[in-house]
Design an enzyme around this catalytic site. Structure first.
Site, PDB file in Angstrom:
ATOM      1  N   ALA A 298     -14.307 -15.773  -3.915  1.00 23.77           N
ATOM      2  CA  ALA A 298     -13.977 -15.217  -2.595  1.00 23.77           C
ATOM      3  C   ALA A 298     -12.813 -15.941  -1.941  1.00 23.77           C
ATOM      4  CB  ALA A 298     -15.204 -15.294  -1.684  1.00 23.77           C
ATOM      5  N   ASP A 299     -12.277 -16.971  -2.602  1.00 21.84           N
ATOM      6  CA  ASP A 299     -11.260 -17.816  -1.978  1.00 21.84           C
ATOM      7  C   ASP A 299      -9.868 -17.588  -2.564  1.00 21.84           C
ATOM      8  OD1 ASP A 299     -10.711 -19.788   0.027  1.00 21.84           O
ATOM      9  OD2 ASP A 299     -10.428 -21.273  -1.562  1.00 21.84           O
ATOM     10  N   ALA A 300      -9.597 -16.403  -3.065  1.00 24.71           N
ATOM     11  CA  ALA A 300      -8.275 -16.088  -3.627  1.00 24.71           C
ATOM     12  C   ALA A 300      -7.337 -15.699  -2.484  1.00 24.71           C
ATOM     13  CB  ALA A 300      -8.373 -14.971  -4.650  1.00 24.71           C
TER      14      ALA A 300
END
Length: 409
Positions: A298-300
């Site tokens: 979720a941290d792209a």
């Protein structure tokens, strides 16, 4: 009035001058000889021109070379400067940064490419000590003449390899690898990232090479830098690069889309408009988007996508920082970039994919094909990597679910 300056070198040529005036504001101007020679721009956000770039114009690129958040605070404290003083930080850390640039005081110049360096070997005990200290002293800032910088909020250290083992570079030496210790409070982060990076490579994505290693009781990830090129003669050259935030003129503290950072629409438009061969680059970007969702990353955000720059024009860089963030419940499930209106991976449905296809200017038919292709490859490749553990099992489950749902559309 300009108070202090740093020369910005691209390899052995001065590209321009970074300055700080008496009010503390940054400025950048290209060297006139660089312009006359028709050399490339340092960044899409810094197009070639004779006029001075203001702080607002040049800070996204130059500030984006530095560590972020707590890592910047700690590095600044170790150096005895303010974390808000980016010029001072670049003065002390700008000897080896992401890309081909070296920032040096007036009168100094980079060592010749043919220089034979004398890096400092690290015994296993030495390396263990380094790994223990990195979270509190990022980049070993201020020690042993090291002037190293990397962006990001995670502890890391640029190194070279000596007989296959990490070593501290000599002053001015181009580093070739990056050490990333286990993330505090997130056990298994090294194995998690190593597994996801290996899986991406097996699936067919262009990724930086990464491997999990251990020094005594400390685990770390060793990542090969894609912005370095080592020839058969052993000489290493820097390759220039910029991340999507730098290219779009977005400062690093706004890397998340919710804070004004790049969205998927921005990222796909940038790739189409900027790289020299957009069609395969767009396809790779679509594939890694799908891959990130399936592995649970979720941290792209905008600083996790980069471009390599040379005289032939920009190209999409290999992917990096691929890991399953939803493996740790304490991390926010909110995606760095909303996908088709969905804010979390669990919220992604048929409508979200349709909206994504529209905003990314790809056809829904292509999106379906790539989801099925990536999902199937993930399911087939996970067993070939080795011990997958809970992360691998969860990824296979999500891949099988995506494959089933996309066939129902």
């Amino acid at each position: 009035m300009i108070d202090r300056t740093l020369k910005v070198w691209w390899d052995d040529t001065i590209a321009g001058t970074l300055s700080q005036d008496r009010h503390g504001d940054l400025g950048f101007v290209y060297d006139i000889e660089w312009l006359r020679a028709g050399k490339p721009a340092l960044s899409r956000s810094l197009p070639l021109r004779e006029e001075l770039f203001s702080r607002a114009e040049c800070r996204p690129f130059f500030g984006g070379l530095l560590p972020e958040a707590g890592q910047r605070e700690l590095a600044a404290g170790a150096l005895g400067v303010s974390s808000a003083n980016e010029f001072a930080l670049l003065d002390r850390l700008g000897g080896d940064v992401a890309g081909a640039l070296t920032l040096l005081p007036e009168g100094q110049q980079p060592l010749p490419a043919a220089t034979r360096y004398d890096p400092r070997p690290l015994t296993e005990r030495d390396l263990t000590r380094v790994l223990r200290r990195l979270p509190a002293r990022p980049l070993l800032a201020g020690e042993q003449g090291l002037r190293l910088s990397l962006a990001g909020a995670q502890a890391k250290l640029p190194v070279v390899l000596l007989d296959g083992q990490p070593a501290l570079p000599s002053p001015g030496q181009p580093t070739t690898h990056i050490i990333k210790p286990e993330i505090e409070h997130f056990p298994g982060s090294v194995e998690n990232e190593a597994f996801c990076m290996a899986l991406a490579a097996r699936v067919g994505l262009p990724v930086a090479h990464a491997e999990a290693r251990i020094a005594e009781d400390r685990r770390y990830l060793l990542v090969e830098r894609y912005d370095r090129l080592t020839g058969a003669d052993g000489l290493t050259f820097r390759l220039h690069q910029e991340d999507a935030c730098q290219a779009l003129g977005v400062p690093p503290e706004r890397k998340y889309a919710a804070e004004g950072g790049p969205s998927f629409r921005d990222l796909f438009s940038l790739v189409r408009d900027y790289v020299r061969q957009p069609a395969p680059a767009v396809l790779n970007l679509l594939d890694v988007t799908i891959f990130n969702l399936i592995i649970g990353n979720a941290d792209a955000h905008g600083k996790n996508f980069s471009f390599l720059l040379d005289h032939s024009g920009p190209r999409l860089a290999p992917f990096y920082d691929l890991l399953s963030t939803i493996h740790w419940p304490d991390l926010s499930p909110r995606m760095a970039m909303r996908l088709g209106g969905a804010g979390t991976i669990s919220e992604i449905d048929d409508d979200a994919w349709a909206n994504f296809a529209e905003t990314s200017r790809t056809s829904m038919r292509l999106v379906r094909q790539r989801i099925e292709r990536i999902s199937t490859r993930i399911v087939n490749c996970v067993p070939t990597i080795g011990v997958a553990g809970d992360v691998g099992s969860a990824i296979v489950g999500r891949a099988e679910l995506r494959a089933r749902r996309i066939k129902e559309l």
